[in-house]
Design a protein around this motif. Structure first.
Motif, mmCIF file in Angstrom:
data_model
loop_
_atom_site.group_PDB
_atom_site.id
_atom_site.type_symbol
_atom_site.label_atom_id
_atom_site.label_comp_id
_atom_site.label_asym_id
_atom_site.label_seq_id
_atom_site.Cartn_x
_atom_site.Cartn_y
_atom_site.Cartn_z
ATOM 1 N N SER A 156 0.807 -1.223 0.000
ATOM 2 C CA SER A 156 0.000 0.000 0.000
ATOM 3 C C SER A 156 0.838 1.269 0.000
ATOM 4 N N SER A 157 2.159 1.134 0.176
ATOM 5 C CA SER A 157 3.031 2.319 0.203
ATOM 6 C C SER A 157 4.002 2.373 -0.975
ATOM 7 N N GLY A 158 4.310 1.204 -1.562
ATOM 8 C CA GLY A 158 5.242 1.164 -2.684
ATOM 9 C C GLY A 158 6.685 1.438 -2.293
ATOM 10 N N GLY A 178 -8.473 6.926 8.546
ATOM 11 C CA GLY A 178 -7.733 5.815 9.133
ATOM 12 C C GLY A 178 -6.417 5.486 8.458
ATOM 13 N N CYS A 179 -5.959 6.319 7.537
ATOM 14 C CA CYS A 179 -4.698 6.079 6.839
ATOM 15 C C CYS A 179 -3.535 6.713 7.617
ATOM 16 N N LYS A 180 -2.310 6.466 7.155
ATOM 17 C CA LYS A 180 -1.126 7.082 7.766
ATOM 18 C C LYS A 180 -0.155 7.528 6.678
ATOM 19 N N SER A 181 0.585 8.589 7.003
ATOM 20 C CA SER A 181 1.680 9.015 6.128
ATOM 21 C C SER A 181 2.941 8.282 6.568
ATOM 22 N N VAL A 182 3.868 8.106 5.654
ATOM 23 C CA VAL A 182 5.125 7.414 5.934
ATOM 24 C C VAL A 182 6.276 8.281 5.433
ATOM 25 N N LYS A 183 7.128 8.714 6.368
ATOM 26 C CA LYS A 183 8.311 9.477 5.979
ATOM 27 C C LYS A 183 9.448 8.478 5.763
ATOM 28 N N VAL A 184 9.823 8.284 4.520
ATOM 29 C CA VAL A 184 10.833 7.285 4.162
ATOM 30 C C VAL A 184 12.220 7.934 4.133
ATOM 31 N N THR A 194 5.182 8.804 1.509
ATOM 32 C CA THR A 194 4.166 7.978 0.876
ATOM 33 C C THR A 194 3.098 7.725 1.929
ATOM 34 N N PHE A 195 2.166 6.804 1.666
ATOM 35 C CA PHE A 195 1.062 6.583 2.593
ATOM 36 C C PHE A 195 0.721 5.096 2.667
ATOM 37 N N ILE A 196 0.008 4.723 3.714
ATOM 38 C CA ILE A 196 -0.527 3.364 3.805
ATOM 39 C C ILE A 196 -2.030 3.449 4.044
ATOM 40 N N THR A 197 -2.749 2.465 3.554
ATOM 41 C CA THR A 197 -4.208 2.449 3.642
ATOM 42 C C THR A 197 -4.671 2.082 5.040
ATOM 43 N N GLN A 198 -5.951 2.268 5.292
ATOM 44 C CA GLN A 198 -6.550 1.877 6.566
ATOM 45 C C GLN A 198 -6.346 0.381 6.802
ATOM 46 N N GLU A 199 -6.440 -0.398 5.739
ATOM 47 C CA GLU A 199 -6.224 -1.847 5.818
ATOM 48 C C GLU A 199 -4.829 -2.160 6.346
ATOM 49 N N MET A 314 -0.798 15.632 -1.731
ATOM 50 C CA MET A 314 -0.340 14.297 -2.125
ATOM 51 C C MET A 314 -1.325 13.226 -1.670
ATOM 52 N N PHE A 315 -1.842 13.407 -0.455
ATOM 53 C CA PHE A 315 -2.778 12.410 0.079
ATOM 54 C C PHE A 315 -4.095 12.409 -0.706
ATOM 55 N N ASP A 316 -4.535 13.597 -1.135
ATOM 56 C CA ASP A 316 -5.755 13.673 -1.942
ATOM 57 C C ASP A 316 -5.631 12.821 -3.204
ATOM 58 N N GLU A 317 -4.444 12.834 -3.815
ATOM 59 C CA GLU A 317 -4.219 12.018 -5.017
ATOM 60 C C GLU A 317 -4.105 10.534 -4.653
#
Length: 376
Positions: A156-158, A178-184, A194-199, A314-317
């Motif tokens: 979900s983050s790639g 319910g999603c989260k951002s990920v600072k790589v 990037t982001f990860i889904t609620q799942e 970015m999250f909107d996209e």
């Protein structure tokens, strides 16, 4: 006729002096490498080269004549070619050796050596996993909170391989739905979001709960994915790919034909390719922002310097891709239902607005009629 360097015979005799843990040649070599993963790759390559010619230690390289080195490298490249090593593998070997020798003032004819690389062949490993593939794999690891979370997180983050070695819990941030951002690669020149889904968030929380149950105290500085033997250390990228290979091989997932140790679907990168394919196949997603989320630094020239969209933009996209990114069928149906309810809610709002406008219009007409009757 030029004499080749014999394999299996030490070129430098041992003096019996105890070798220091960190030799100057290696210190110089390391000083030129910024990436932890590249350092590991280059050190592995250098170690294999040293073992091939039975050289005692790295500092002993410096005492070998440069012409002898030239012969050694040429023979080593020919040896790799005889083993049908790919162009990329030989290229990486040459790059690591060139850096080590250059940092230690050893001169070689690198133009000649580069000409000895094998011919480039059609790339393999260019296909993504399908969503069904991931469902099969998740079913196999259904009793492992770690692997359920890892698969959901990467899919979900790639993120690239190696992300786990630098990712801490404080690098995760809360986002809507319910999603989260990920600072790589936080605080490095390669830092990206990037982001990860609620799942994936649900799976991650279950993995954290599993770790707490085992007695681990989790803080913001804790690693998101830890070594099974030592929670103080992050999970190694090679360990992820190694274990994931064993897992996938025990399922019915078909990664294609294996040629020169490569499959059509790369073991971990297959999930990143799926992520990229989903984002790029959605015509509603801004391609520039998709590239930002993928952390592609050269696809669009100068974007890294000038194009700075906010996290919210970015999250909107990213949200536009979530219905295709989720793996679980139940979650997918839930998202579809929520989308339909939003659409129905939007229609209800529109109907209410039309009704209100009609009432206002009726009052205006009534007032006009009253005014006309008074004037007449």
């Amino acid at each position: 006729m030029k004499r080749t360097v014999p394999f299996g015979k030490p070129l430098v005799k041992s003096s019996g002096i105890r070798v220091k843990p960190m030799q100057k040649s290696i210190i110089l070599f390391h000083s030129a490498i910024r990436s932890v993963s590249v350092k590991k790759l280059y050190m592995d390559t250098l170690e294999k080269f040293k073992e091939r010619f039975i050289i005692r230690d790295y500092d002993s390289f410096v005492s070998i004549d440069s012409k002898k080195f030239q012969e050694m490298i040429e023979d080593y490249v020919l040896y790799l070619r005889s083993k049908n090593s790919s162009y990329g593998s030989v290229h990486n070997v040459i790059c690591s050796l060139k850096l080590f020798f250059s940092m230690n003032d050893i001169v070689c004819n690198w133009t000649k050596i580069n000409k000895m690389k094998p011919e480039k062949k059609k790339l393999r490993g260019d296909k993504p996993y399908t969503t069904e593939d991931l469902r099969i794999i998740l079913k196999y690891v259904s009793k492992s909170p770690l692997w359920i979370s890892l698969i959901h997180f990467i899919s979900s983050s790639g993120v690239r391989e190696g992300f786990s070695e630098e990712l801490r819990i404080k690098d995760l941030g809360d986002m809507p739905n319910g999603c989260k951002s990920v600072k790589v690669y936080a605080d490095s020149k390669d830092e990206s979001y990037t982001f990860i889904t609620q799942e994936a968030v649900i799976a991650l929380e279950e993995y954290f709960a599993y770790r707490r149950k085992k007695g681990e105290k989790i803080t913001g500085d804790s690693w998101v994915f830890t070594s099974a033997l030592n929670p103080e250390k992050p999970m190694d990228a090679n360990l992820i790919s190694g274990w994931f290979t064993k897992i996938v091989n025990k399922t019915s997932v078909n990664r294609g034909e294996c040629i020169n140790h490569r499959y059509d679907i790369p073991i971990v990168y297959g999930m990143r390719k799926r992520f990229d394919t989903i984002l790029k196949s959605n015509s509603k997603i801004n391609i520039n922002i998709a590239e930002k989320i993928m952390s592609h630094s050269v696809s669009i020239p100068l974007d890294n310097h000038y194009f700075k969209p906010t996290l919210e933009v970015m999250f909107d996209e990213y949200q536009k891709a979530i219905p295709d990114l989720v793996i679980d069928q139940t979650m997918k149906l839930k998202l579809e239902l929520e989308k339909k309810n939003k659409q129905l809610s939007s229609l209800d709002v529109k109907d209410k607005r039309i009704e209100d406008l009609e009432n206002v219009l009726s009052k205006v007409v009534l007032n006009l009629n009253e005014l006309n009757s008074k004037l007449s």
